[in-house]
Design a protein around this motif. Structure first.
Motif, PDB file in Angstrom:
ATOM      1  N   PRO A  89       0.803  -1.231   0.000  1.00  0.00           N
ATOM      2  CA  PRO A  89       0.000   0.000   0.000  1.00  0.00           C
ATOM      3  C   PRO A  89       0.835   1.280   0.000  1.00  0.00           C
ATOM      4  CG  PRO A  89      -0.149  -1.142   2.129  1.00  0.00           C
ATOM      5  CD  PRO A  89       0.588  -2.050   1.207  1.00  0.00           C
ATOM      6  N   MET A  90       2.025   1.212   0.600  1.00  0.00           N
ATOM      7  CA  MET A  90       2.845   2.420   0.749  1.00  0.00           C
ATOM      8  C   MET A  90       3.249   2.988  -0.620  1.00  0.00           C
ATOM      9  SD  MET A  90       4.446   3.665   3.702  1.00  0.00           S
ATOM     10  CE  MET A  90       5.399   2.451   4.594  1.00  0.00           C
ATOM     11  N   SER A  91       3.705   2.121  -1.517  1.00  0.00           N
ATOM     12  CA  SER A  91       4.166   2.638  -2.809  1.00  0.00           C
ATOM     13  C   SER A  91       2.987   3.149  -3.638  1.00  0.00           C
ATOM     14  CB  SER A  91       4.981   1.594  -3.586  1.00  0.00           C
ATOM     15  OG  SER A  91       4.169   0.516  -3.921  1.00  0.00           O
ATOM     16  N   SER A  92       1.817   2.542  -3.506  1.00  0.00           N
ATOM     17  CA  SER A  92       0.626   3.059  -4.218  1.00  0.00           C
ATOM     18  C   SER A  92       0.335   4.474  -3.752  1.00  0.00           C
ATOM     19  CB  SER A  92      -0.615   2.216  -3.913  1.00  0.00           C
ATOM     20  OG  SER A  92      -0.514   0.970  -4.498  1.00  0.00           O
ATOM     21  N   ASN A  93       0.435   4.681  -2.451  1.00  0.00           N
ATOM     22  CA  ASN A  93       0.182   6.019  -1.913  1.00  0.00           C
ATOM     23  C   ASN A  93       1.228   7.019  -2.417  1.00  0.00           C
ATOM     24  OD1 ASN A  93      -1.484   7.565   0.230  1.00  0.00           O
ATOM     25  ND2 ASN A  93       0.644   8.083   0.680  1.00  0.00           N
ATOM     26  N   ASN A  96       0.621   7.418  -6.363  1.00  0.00           N
ATOM     27  CA  ASN A  96      -0.713   7.832  -6.815  1.00  0.00           C
ATOM     28  C   ASN A  96      -1.235   9.071  -6.089  1.00  0.00           C
ATOM     29  OD1 ASN A  96      -0.319   5.419  -8.100  1.00  0.00           O
ATOM     30  ND2 ASN A  96      -2.139   4.398  -7.327  1.00  0.00           N
ATOM     31  N   VAL A  97      -0.850   9.239  -4.840  1.00  0.00           N
ATOM     32  CA  VAL A  97      -1.335  10.411  -4.104  1.00  0.00           C
ATOM     33  C   VAL A  97      -0.278  11.525  -4.120  1.00  0.00           C
ATOM     34  CG1 VAL A  97      -2.333  11.286  -1.956  1.00  0.00           C
ATOM     35  CG2 VAL A  97      -2.733   8.912  -2.632  1.00  0.00           C
ATOM     36  N   VAL A 123     -13.222   3.596  -7.059  1.00  0.00           N
ATOM     37  CA  VAL A 123     -13.590   4.527  -5.976  1.00  0.00           C
ATOM     38  C   VAL A 123     -14.981   4.198  -5.417  1.00  0.00           C
ATOM     39  CG1 VAL A 123     -12.152   6.398  -6.896  1.00  0.00           C
ATOM     40  CG2 VAL A 123     -14.601   6.369  -7.425  1.00  0.00           C
ATOM     41  N   TYR A 124     -15.862   3.577  -6.241  1.00  0.00           N
ATOM     42  CA  TYR A 124     -17.205   3.258  -5.760  1.00  0.00           C
ATOM     43  C   TYR A 124     -17.193   2.124  -4.739  1.00  0.00           C
ATOM     44  CZ  TYR A 124     -18.959   6.201  -9.517  1.00  0.00           C
ATOM     45  OH  TYR A 124     -19.227   7.266 -10.317  1.00  0.00           O
ATOM     46  N   GLY A 125     -16.171   1.262  -4.837  1.00  0.00           N
ATOM     47  CA  GLY A 125     -15.988   0.197  -3.852  1.00  0.00           C
ATOM     48  C   GLY A 125     -17.155  -0.748  -3.756  1.00  0.00           C
ATOM     49  N   ASP A 126     -17.548  -1.064  -2.512  1.00  0.00           N
ATOM     50  CA  ASP A 126     -18.523  -2.141  -2.330  1.00  0.00           C
ATOM     51  C   ASP A 126     -19.959  -1.648  -2.192  1.00  0.00           C
ATOM     52  OD1 ASP A 126     -18.318  -0.968   0.097  1.00  0.00           O
ATOM     53  OD2 ASP A 126     -17.677  -2.762   1.185  1.00  0.00           O
ATOM     54  N   SER A 127     -20.234  -0.410  -2.580  1.00  0.00           N
ATOM     55  CA  SER A 127     -21.643   0.011  -2.560  1.00  0.00           C
ATOM     56  C   SER A 127     -22.376  -0.872  -3.571  1.00  0.00           C
ATOM     57  CB  SER A 127     -21.776   1.495  -2.931  1.00  0.00           C
ATOM     58  OG  SER A 127     -21.506   1.676  -4.293  1.00  0.00           O
ATOM     59  N   THR A 128     -23.541  -1.409  -3.176  1.00  0.00           N
ATOM     60  CA  THR A 128     -24.184  -2.435  -4.002  1.00  0.00           C
ATOM     61  C   THR A 128     -25.026  -1.845  -5.130  1.00  0.00           C
ATOM     62  OG1 THR A 128     -25.895  -2.508  -2.326  1.00  0.00           O
ATOM     63  CG2 THR A 128     -24.240  -4.269  -2.263  1.00  0.00           C
ATOM     64  N   GLU A 129     -25.296  -0.557  -5.060  1.00  0.00           N
ATOM     65  CA  GLU A 129     -26.186   0.050  -6.061  1.00  0.00           C
ATOM     66  C   GLU A 129     -25.594  -0.051  -7.470  1.00  0.00           C
ATOM     67  OE1 GLU A 129     -27.783   3.804  -4.752  1.00  0.00           O
ATOM     68  OE2 GLU A 129     -28.254   4.370  -6.818  1.00  0.00           O
ATOM     69  N   SER A 147      -6.288   5.627  -2.955  1.00  0.00           N
ATOM     70  CA  SER A 147      -5.305   6.545  -3.565  1.00  0.00           C
ATOM     71  C   SER A 147      -5.910   7.263  -4.775  1.00  0.00           C
ATOM     72  CB  SER A 147      -4.023   5.793  -3.967  1.00  0.00           C
ATOM     73  OG  SER A 147      -4.221   5.005  -5.131  1.00  0.00           O
ATOM     74  N   LYS A 148      -6.708   6.549  -5.572  1.00  0.00           N
ATOM     75  CA  LYS A 148      -7.312   7.194  -6.753  1.00  0.00           C
ATOM     76  C   LYS A 148      -8.340   8.237  -6.316  1.00  0.00           C
ATOM     77  CE  LYS A 148      -6.082   6.226 -10.386  1.00  0.00           C
ATOM     78  NZ  LYS A 148      -4.811   6.638 -11.057  1.00  0.00           N
ATOM     79  N   LEU A 149      -9.074   7.929  -5.248  1.00  0.00           N
ATOM     80  CA  LEU A 149     -10.083   8.873  -4.760  1.00  0.00           C
ATOM     81  C   LEU A 149      -9.422  10.095  -4.124  1.00  0.00           C
ATOM     82  CD1 LEU A 149     -13.075   9.529  -4.284  1.00  0.00           C
ATOM     83  CD2 LEU A 149     -12.925   8.261  -2.134  1.00  0.00           C
ATOM     84  N   ALA A 150      -8.343   9.862  -3.376  1.00  0.00           N
ATOM     85  CA  ALA A 150      -7.656  10.991  -2.728  1.00  0.00           C
ATOM     86  C   ALA A 150      -7.188  11.983  -3.786  1.00  0.00           C
ATOM     87  CB  ALA A 150      -6.475  10.481  -1.904  1.00  0.00           C
ATOM     88  N   ALA A 151      -6.601  11.467  -4.858  1.00  0.00           N
ATOM     89  CA  ALA A 151      -6.103  12.362  -5.912  1.00  0.00           C
ATOM     90  C   ALA A 151      -7.265  13.067  -6.612  1.00  0.00           C
ATOM     91  CB  ALA A 151      -5.261  11.572  -6.914  1.00  0.00           C
TER      92      ALA A 151
END
Ligand SMILES: NC(=O)c1ccc[n+]([C@@H]2O[C@H](COP(=O)([O-])OP(=O)(O)OC[C@H]3O[C@@H](n4cnc5c(N)ncnc54)[C@H](O)[C@@H]3O)[C@@H](O)[C@H]2O)c1
Length: 313
Positions: A89-93, A96-97, A123-129, A147-151
């Motif tokens: 996760p560290m390198s993605s941050n 990407n951020v 970024v939508y993740g696990d929302s079921t809609e 990281s994509k959402l933060a940016a």
């Protein structure tokens, strides 16, 4: 003189495809890439007029140097893959951020007209809609998605606070020729096609019924071009997709059809951080940007299969 476009990650799959379109439209292209997952062949194929800066998004000086004289930025550079981010996760941050912050800060300093940012359906993740529309509250379930959402948030804030025009494009599983099957974190379409061409079993995570709004590269390139030049869209985020979903079993069946034979399938564990289904509403990008998908799923799959078969990678 023609406008200069900086493409971060321009040696990669999507960045090099966007570069091709900019050149076709008469623009000038500069690429900033560290070749961590991109390829020199992708840059060479664009021809000699392209200015290549071999540098790192994590290094602010590299990003600043790349921004000189630039009118538009296509920010594609990132560490892709949900799975990679779960492992590290560290390198993605960092890339990407922090890397995106460097791009925005340097674009502000240089007075760039607009930054088009490669965001993600993750970024939508696990929302079921379903379908996912841009008004939904994002709910990321992997470090990559965070990281994509933060940016994306930084893009919006830079538009509001500092007047740096930004447009975020939430790509839904992009595929096409030139997408590499080579990395351990390669995407499913090139991995399946590559395995089929080599006579190896297709490795299917879980039951294979997870579905995605698979989007052919030409549609994504179109969205990027409109993202640079559309009016009234600064500070906004848009889904880029086809508005339908297909599961992994369908992809396997289609590739078997193209090969003209049955393909062996090997079901393995579900991947951590993966979501079960994605499907986009494309109403917003259609109405505000005049986007229309021009290449559908099956046609795109056939072109991708043929390109990989001819050794495009
Ligand atoms: N492919 C998809 O389905 C998809 C879906 C959603 C979002 N995206 C986003 O689209 C963008 C492009 O993805 P892609 O599929 O072309 O991936 P890719 O891996 O082919 O391209 C990414 C490029 O960024 C470069 N890069 C990585 N780290 C860098 C660094 N520190 N400094 C400079 N360059 C660096 C790589 O070398 C590569 O050329 C990424 O931002 C990705 O998150 C892709």
């Amino acid at each position: 003189m023609a406008d200069l476009y900086l493409i971060t990650g321009g040696a990669g799959f999507i960045g090099s495809s966007v570069a091709e379109e900019i050149l076709r439209q008469g623009g000038r292209v500069r690429i900033l890439d560290n070749f961590s997952s991109g390829f020199r062949e992708n840059v060479e194929a664009l021809g000699e007029g392209v200015d290549l800066i071999e540098g790192d998004l994590r290094n602010f000086d590299d990003v600043r140097r790349s921004m000189e004289g630039v009118s538009y930025v296509s920010h594609q550079g990132a560490l892709r893959s949900v799975e990679r981010s779960v492992d590290d996760p560290m390198s993605s941050n960092d890339v990407n951020v922090a890397g995106s912050m460097h791009v925005l800060a340097a674009a502000r300093e240089a007075g760039v007209r607009r930054v088009v940012y490669a965001s993600s359906s993750s970024v939508y993740g696990d929302s079921t809609e379903l379908p996912k529309h841009e008004e939904l509250t994002p709910s990321p379930v992997s470090p990559y998605a965070v990281s994509k959402l933060a940016a994306e948030h930084y893009c919006r804030v830079f538009s509001k606070l500092y007047g740096v025009e930004t447009v975020s494009l939430r790509y839904f599983n992009v595929f096409g020729p030139r997408q590499s099957p080579k990395s351990q974190y390669a995407a499913v379409v090139p991995l399946f096609i590559n395995a089929a061409l080599k006579g190896e079993p297709l490795e299917i995570h879980g039951d294979g019924k997870q579905s995605r709004d698979f989007t052919y590269i030409d549609n994504v390139v179109q969205a990027n071009w409109k993202g640079f030049h559309g009016d009234g869209i600064a500070g906004e985020a848009f889904n880029v997709a086809c508005g339908e979903r297909h599961d992994l079993l369908e992809i396997a069946d289609l590739i078997a059809k193209f090969c003209g034979r049955e393909l062996e399938r090997n079901h393995v564990e579900t991947r951590r951080g993966d979501v079960k289904h994605t499907e986009a509403s494309i109403d917003k990008i259609q109405s505000m940007m005049g986007y229309e998908p021009t290449v559908g799923f099956e046609e795109g799959m056939k072109m991708t299969f043929d390109a990989l078969k001819q050794g495009a990678n």
